[in-house]
Design a protein around this motif. Structure first.
Motif, PDB file in Angstrom:
ATOM      1  N   LYS A 109     -11.865   8.138 -37.609  1.00 17.64           N
ATOM      2  CA  LYS A 109     -13.319   8.133 -37.500  1.00 17.64           C
ATOM      3  C   LYS A 109     -13.950   7.007 -38.310  1.00 17.64           C
ATOM      4  CE  LYS A 109     -13.761  13.040 -36.477  1.00 17.64           C
ATOM      5  NZ  LYS A 109     -14.283  14.347 -36.911  1.00 17.64           N
ATOM      6  N   ASP A 110     -13.184   6.435 -39.239  1.00 16.42           N
ATOM      7  CA  ASP A 110     -13.718   5.342 -40.053  1.00 16.42           C
ATOM      8  C   ASP A 110     -12.562   4.485 -40.565  1.00 16.42           C
ATOM      9  OD1 ASP A 110     -12.650   6.624 -42.421  1.00 16.42           O
ATOM     10  OD2 ASP A 110     -14.465   7.839 -42.534  1.00 16.42           O
ATOM     11  N   ILE A 111     -12.901   3.395 -41.212  1.00 15.28           N
ATOM     12  CA  ILE A 111     -11.902   2.442 -41.688  1.00 15.28           C
ATOM     13  C   ILE A 111     -10.931   3.100 -42.665  1.00 15.28           C
ATOM     14  CG2 ILE A 111     -11.558   0.328 -43.037  1.00 15.28           C
ATOM     15  CD1 ILE A 111     -14.230  -0.690 -41.893  1.00 15.28           C
ATOM     16  N   LYS A 112     -11.440   3.855 -43.618  1.00 17.26           N
ATOM     17  CA  LYS A 112     -10.576   4.479 -44.626  1.00 17.26           C
ATOM     18  C   LYS A 112      -9.546   5.397 -43.981  1.00 17.26           C
ATOM     19  CE  LYS A 112     -10.499   7.355 -48.789  1.00 17.26           C
ATOM     20  NZ  LYS A 112      -9.174   7.807 -48.479  1.00 17.26           N
ATOM     21  N   GLU A 113      -9.999   6.209 -43.032  1.00 21.97           N
ATOM     22  CA  GLU A 113      -9.079   7.123 -42.367  1.00 21.97           C
ATOM     23  C   GLU A 113      -8.008   6.347 -41.602  1.00 21.97           C
ATOM     24  OE1 GLU A 113      -9.184  11.211 -39.724  1.00 21.97           O
ATOM     25  OE2 GLU A 113     -10.863   9.803 -39.473  1.00 21.97           O
ATOM     26  N   LEU A 114      -8.393   5.276 -40.938  1.00 27.07           N
ATOM     27  CA  LEU A 114      -7.417   4.465 -40.210  1.00 27.07           C
ATOM     28  C   LEU A 114      -6.385   3.870 -41.162  1.00 27.07           C
ATOM     29  CD1 LEU A 114      -6.267   3.030 -37.734  1.00 27.07           C
ATOM     30  CD2 LEU A 114      -8.006   1.249 -38.069  1.00 27.07           C
ATOM     31  N   ILE A 115      -6.837   3.272 -42.243  1.00 29.06           N
ATOM     32  CA  ILE A 115      -5.923   2.656 -43.215  1.00 29.06           C
ATOM     33  C   ILE A 115      -4.968   3.708 -43.773  1.00 29.06           C
ATOM     34  CG2 ILE A 115      -5.770   1.494 -45.460  1.00 29.06           C
ATOM     35  CD1 ILE A 115      -6.856  -0.281 -43.140  1.00 29.06           C
ATOM     36  N   ASP A 116      -5.508   4.866 -44.161  1.00 25.84           N
ATOM     37  CA  ASP A 116      -4.661   5.938 -44.703  1.00 25.84           C
ATOM     38  C   ASP A 116      -3.607   6.380 -43.697  1.00 25.84           C
ATOM     39  OD1 ASP A 116      -6.153   5.870 -47.037  1.00 25.84           O
ATOM     40  OD2 ASP A 116      -7.287   7.707 -46.598  1.00 25.84           O
ATOM     41  N   LYS A 117      -3.980   6.487 -42.434  1.00 22.94           N
ATOM     42  CA  LYS A 117      -3.030   6.940 -41.415  1.00 22.94           C
ATOM     43  C   LYS A 117      -1.968   5.886 -41.138  1.00 22.94           C
ATOM     44  CE  LYS A 117      -5.712  10.611 -39.443  1.00 22.94           C
ATOM     45  NZ  LYS A 117      -6.220  11.310 -38.268  1.00 22.94           N
ATOM     46  N   PHE A 160     -10.803  -3.989 -37.884  1.00 21.41           N
ATOM     47  CA  PHE A 160      -9.561  -4.740 -37.753  1.00 21.41           C
ATOM     48  C   PHE A 160      -9.408  -5.784 -38.860  1.00 21.41           C
ATOM     49  CE2 PHE A 160      -9.209  -3.789 -32.929  1.00 21.41           C
ATOM     50  CZ  PHE A 160      -8.751  -2.530 -33.224  1.00 21.41           C
ATOM     51  N   GLU A 161     -10.511  -6.307 -39.369  1.00 19.96           N
ATOM     52  CA  GLU A 161     -10.432  -7.221 -40.511  1.00 19.96           C
ATOM     53  C   GLU A 161      -9.830  -6.503 -41.721  1.00 19.96           C
ATOM     54  OE1 GLU A 161     -13.955 -10.509 -39.902  1.00 19.96           O
ATOM     55  OE2 GLU A 161     -14.511  -8.558 -40.736  1.00 19.96           O
ATOM     56  N   GLU A 162     -10.231  -5.261 -41.935  1.00 18.86           N
ATOM     57  CA  GLU A 162      -9.692  -4.501 -43.063  1.00 18.86           C
ATOM     58  C   GLU A 162      -8.206  -4.225 -42.866  1.00 18.86           C
ATOM     59  OE1 GLU A 162      -9.706  -3.051 -46.800  1.00 18.86           O
ATOM     60  OE2 GLU A 162     -11.353  -4.094 -45.822  1.00 18.86           O
ATOM     61  N   VAL A 163      -7.800  -3.907 -41.641  1.00 20.07           N
ATOM     62  CA  VAL A 163      -6.372  -3.713 -41.354  1.00 20.07           C
ATOM     63  C   VAL A 163      -5.622  -5.013 -41.658  1.00 20.07           C
ATOM     64  CG1 VAL A 163      -4.656  -3.239 -39.553  1.00 20.07           C
ATOM     65  CG2 VAL A 163      -6.772  -1.899 -39.645  1.00 20.07           C
ATOM     66  N   ALA A 164      -6.163  -6.130 -41.231  1.00 22.26           N
ATOM     67  CA  ALA A 164      -5.525  -7.431 -41.477  1.00 22.26           C
ATOM     68  C   ALA A 164      -5.407  -7.716 -42.969  1.00 22.26           C
ATOM     69  CB  ALA A 164      -6.311  -8.529 -40.783  1.00 22.26           C
ATOM     70  N   LYS A 165      -6.444  -7.399 -43.731  1.00 17.09           N
ATOM     71  CA  LYS A 165      -6.413  -7.632 -45.181  1.00 17.09           C
ATOM     72  C   LYS A 165      -5.362  -6.753 -45.855  1.00 17.09           C
ATOM     73  CE  LYS A 165     -11.294  -8.842 -45.419  1.00 17.09           C
ATOM     74  NZ  LYS A 165     -12.639  -8.333 -45.761  1.00 17.09           N
ATOM     75  N   ARG A 166      -5.296  -5.499 -45.439  1.00 18.41           N
ATOM     76  CA  ARG A 166      -4.385  -4.552 -46.090  1.00 18.41           C
ATOM     77  C   ARG A 166      -2.924  -4.760 -45.705  1.00 18.41           C
ATOM     78  NH1 ARG A 166      -6.726   0.198 -48.356  1.00 18.41           N
ATOM     79  NH2 ARG A 166      -8.883  -0.356 -48.805  1.00 18.41           N
ATOM     80  N   VAL A 171       4.869   3.956 -22.880  1.00 21.17           N
ATOM     81  CA  VAL A 171       6.080   3.228 -23.273  1.00 21.17           C
ATOM     82  C   VAL A 171       6.698   3.786 -24.547  1.00 21.17           C
ATOM     83  CG1 VAL A 171       5.412   1.099 -22.092  1.00 21.17           C
ATOM     84  CG2 VAL A 171       4.846   1.395 -24.512  1.00 21.17           C
ATOM     85  N   GLY A 172       6.078   4.824 -25.128  1.00 14.77           N
ATOM     86  CA  GLY A 172       6.664   5.492 -26.281  1.00 14.77           C
ATOM     87  C   GLY A 172       6.242   4.940 -27.629  1.00 14.77           C
ATOM     88  N   THR A 173       5.067   4.349 -27.685  1.00 12.12           N
ATOM     89  CA  THR A 173       4.556   3.795 -28.927  1.00 12.12           C
ATOM     90  C   THR A 173       3.617   4.787 -29.601  1.00 12.12           C
ATOM     91  OG1 THR A 173       4.720   1.558 -28.085  1.00 12.12           O
ATOM     92  CG2 THR A 173       3.195   1.889 -29.895  1.00 12.12           C
ATOM     93  N   MET A 174       3.649   4.825 -30.918  1.00 13.17           N
ATOM     94  CA  MET A 174       2.694   5.632 -31.682  1.00 13.17           C
ATOM     95  C   MET A 174       1.317   4.999 -31.531  1.00 13.17           C
ATOM     96  SD  MET A 174       1.884   7.947 -33.952  1.00 13.17           S
ATOM     97  CE  MET A 174       0.482   8.226 -34.988  1.00 13.17           C
ATOM     98  N   LEU A 175       0.364   5.764 -31.018  1.00 11.63           N
ATOM     99  CA  LEU A 175      -0.998   5.276 -30.808  1.00 11.63           C
ATOM    100  C   LEU A 175      -1.942   5.918 -31.808  1.00 11.63           C
ATOM    101  CD1 LEU A 175      -3.058   3.725 -28.963  1.00 11.63           C
ATOM    102  CD2 LEU A 175      -3.374   5.901 -27.790  1.00 11.63           C
ATOM    103  N   ILE A 176      -2.721   5.072 -32.485  1.00 11.61           N
ATOM    104  CA  ILE A 176      -3.829   5.540 -33.311  1.00 11.61           C
ATOM    105  C   ILE A 176      -5.088   4.970 -32.688  1.00 11.61           C
ATOM    106  CG2 ILE A 176      -4.871   5.676 -35.585  1.00 11.61           C
ATOM    107  CD1 ILE A 176      -2.140   5.124 -36.822  1.00 11.61           C
ATOM    108  N   THR A 177      -5.960   5.840 -32.224  1.00  7.04           N
ATOM    109  CA  THR A 177      -7.167   5.423 -31.507  1.00  7.04           C
ATOM    110  C   THR A 177      -8.411   5.958 -32.193  1.00  7.04           C
ATOM    111  OG1 THR A 177      -8.194   5.331 -29.301  1.00  7.04           O
ATOM    112  CG2 THR A 177      -7.133   7.413 -29.932  1.00  7.04           C
ATOM    113  N   ASP A 178      -9.533   5.364 -31.870  1.00  5.17           N
ATOM    114  CA  ASP A 178     -10.796   5.854 -32.419  1.00  5.17           C
ATOM    115  C   ASP A 178     -11.081   7.245 -31.856  1.00  5.17           C
ATOM    116  OD1 ASP A 178     -11.082   4.421 -29.963  1.00  5.17           O
ATOM    117  OD2 ASP A 178     -13.228   4.183 -30.285  1.00  5.17           O
ATOM    118  N   TYR A 179     -11.610   8.103 -32.695  1.00  3.63           N
ATOM    119  CA  TYR A 179     -11.868   9.487 -32.303  1.00  3.63           C
ATOM    120  C   TYR A 179     -12.982   9.546 -31.255  1.00  3.63           C
ATOM    121  CZ  TYR A 179     -13.225  14.320 -32.251  1.00  3.63           C
ATOM    122  OH  TYR A 179     -13.523  15.596 -31.828  1.00  3.63           O
TER     123      TYR A 179
END
Length: 166
Positions: free
Chosen positions: A119-127, A21-27, A93-101
């Motif tokens: 599965k990892d930070i890079k994949e999450l950021i890319d998605k 989540f820190e990486e998501v916050a930075k990006r 509620v109709g929200t796009m969910l991205i969850t850990d695999y």
């Protein structure tokens, strides 16, 4: 209203996701907002800057509903099994969910069609980048996830399963 959100707790069993989540916050900067409880359990100053306060009940559902993308992660207790309520609350509620695999996630929701996973930070950021840039695909997955939750993952169906077990 909110491009990317996380609603959940920061208990000790969730600490391995702090760097994610820190990486998501930075990006994504101010486009990533956090609600929940237990933020004091983390030493992450960057996450504390994105923290909006606690959210429960209707307020939580309203935040999820008004999110383009909401993120999920399971505690260490779940091991390799998808099993938390956020799967159903967000999709319901109709929200796009991205969850850990998790190994059983595709049994609950079709990955890439009703939810997506990482599965990892890079994949999450890319998605996250992909779905923010591809609004139609994000909306399609969110709609499909909502339909699956409301038709299959509801209390009526769960109680029928529980009656059989009992």
């Amino acid at each position: 209203q909110y491009p990317i959100t996380f609603v959940g707790s920061f208990a000790n069993v969730h600490q391995k996701f702090i760097p994610v989540f820190e990486e998501v916050a930075k990006r994504f900067g101010n486009n990533f907002l956090i609600w929940g409880y237990g933020i004091e359990n983390t030493k992450s100053e960057i996450l504390k800057k994105h923290y909006q306060g606690e959210a429960f009940g209707l307020e939580m559902y309203n935040i999820l509903y008004n999110s383009k993308i909401t993120l999920n992660r399971h505690s260490e207790i779940s091991q390799n099994y998808a099993n938390n309520m956020r799967l159903y609350e967000a999709t319901g509620v109709g929200t796009m969910l991205i969850t850990d695999y998790k190994d059983n996630l595709n049994d609950i929701f079709k990955i890439g069609e009703e939810v997506d996973s990482y599965k990892d930070i890079k994949e999450l950021i890319d998605k996250i980048y992909y779905y923010l840039e591809n609004e139609d695909k994000r909306k399609e997955i969110a709609k499909n996830g909502q339909k699956r939750t409301l038709t299959e993952h509801n209390y009526e169906n769960r109680m029928k399963e529980l009656v059989k077990i009992l």
